[in-house]
Design an enzyme around this catalytic site. Structure first.
Site, PDB file in Angstrom:
ATOM      1  N   CYS A 144     -53.348   4.617  80.947  1.00  0.00           N
ATOM      2  CA  CYS A 144     -54.574   5.210  81.459  1.00  0.00           C
ATOM      3  C   CYS A 144     -54.480   5.077  82.967  1.00  0.00           C
ATOM      4  O   CYS A 144     -54.634   3.981  83.500  1.00  0.00           O
ATOM      5  CB  CYS A 144     -55.832   4.514  80.941  1.00  0.00           C
ATOM      6  N   CYS A 199     -58.382   3.002  79.443  1.00  0.00           N
ATOM      7  CA  CYS A 199     -58.716   3.607  78.151  1.00  0.00           C
ATOM      8  C   CYS A 199     -57.621   3.294  77.139  1.00  0.00           C
ATOM      9  O   CYS A 199     -56.434   3.436  77.437  1.00  0.00           O
ATOM     10  CB  CYS A 199     -58.906   5.111  78.304  1.00  0.00           C
TER      11      CYS A 199
HETATM   12 FE    FE Z   1     -59.385   4.423  81.255  1.00  0.00          FE
END
Ligand code: FE
Length: 205
Positions: free
Chosen positions: A110, A115
């Site tokens: 990410c 994420c």
């Molecule tokens: Fe993220």
């Protein structure tokens, strides 16, 4: 990965950083004002640290290795196929599974923050959230893999996927050779967390 150990050892992270201090201050204020319940927060964190983790993702991978129909479903509609095993919920609402082959190796990052598919992998390791990993995974994936002790054939293409708040990726690693006789449970034991992020390979039997 500013140091020699890309894995999430905590030995050199014992000092509380400015971001952690801000988070703690924010948490204290919110709790004092009654907006959050510290006990509920603890229960939530405990759930993701101890009950939900890479063992879930390993079961998904092992099933895909032994069941061709499930593998196809997983590649077509990962969210539903994963939910069918009971793994769903926050940070896993829109899952995409990418399959490693001898020609192509997938790696997940990410670049923006951290994420990560919580229902199948639990909470992200420290290195996954680090700025060096997030920037270098895109610029120099082969170098990052080398830091993790992974060397792929020169002809293998490396594809990097950027996880976002909308889509979370899970890597379906290649089934190790010589595992034809193993059942799903024994296969799941070979599936490491890093092999589902793409920074590692499954254990050899
Ligand atoms: Fe993220």
């Amino acid at each position: 990965m500013a140091h020699d150990h890309p894995h999430d050892h905590d030995h050199d992270h014992s000092e509380i950083g400015p971001m952690d201090l801000r988070v703690r201050a924010l948490e204290t204020v919110l709790a004092q004002k009654g907006y959050i319940d510290p006990a509920a927060l603890d229960a939530l964190i405990d759930t993701y640290q101890t009950r939900i983790g890479p063992c879930n993702g390993a079961r998904v991978v092992a099933k895909a290795w032994v069941d061709p129909a499930y593998r196809r479903w997983l590649l077509e509609d990962a969210t539903a196929a994963i939910a069918s095993l009971g793994y769903s919920g926050r940070q896993g609402e829109h899952m995409v599974v990418v399959e490693n082959t001898p020609e192509r190796h997938h790696m997940v990052v990410c670049t923006l923050c951290s994420c990560y598919p919580w229902p199948v992998l639990g909470l992200p390791p420290t290195w996954y959230k680090s700025a060096p990993y997030r920037s270098r995974a895109v610029r120099d994936p082969r170098g990052v893999l080398a830091d993790f002790g992974v060397t792929l054939p020169a002809g293998t293409e490396i594809r990097v996927w950027d996880s976002t708040a909308e889509v979370r990726y899970l890597v379906l690693p290649m089934r190790p050779a010589g595992t034809e006789a193993l059942g799903e449970e024994a296969l799941a034991a070979l599936v490491t967390r890093d092999s589902m992020i793409g920074t590692g390979l499954p254990r050899q039997p």
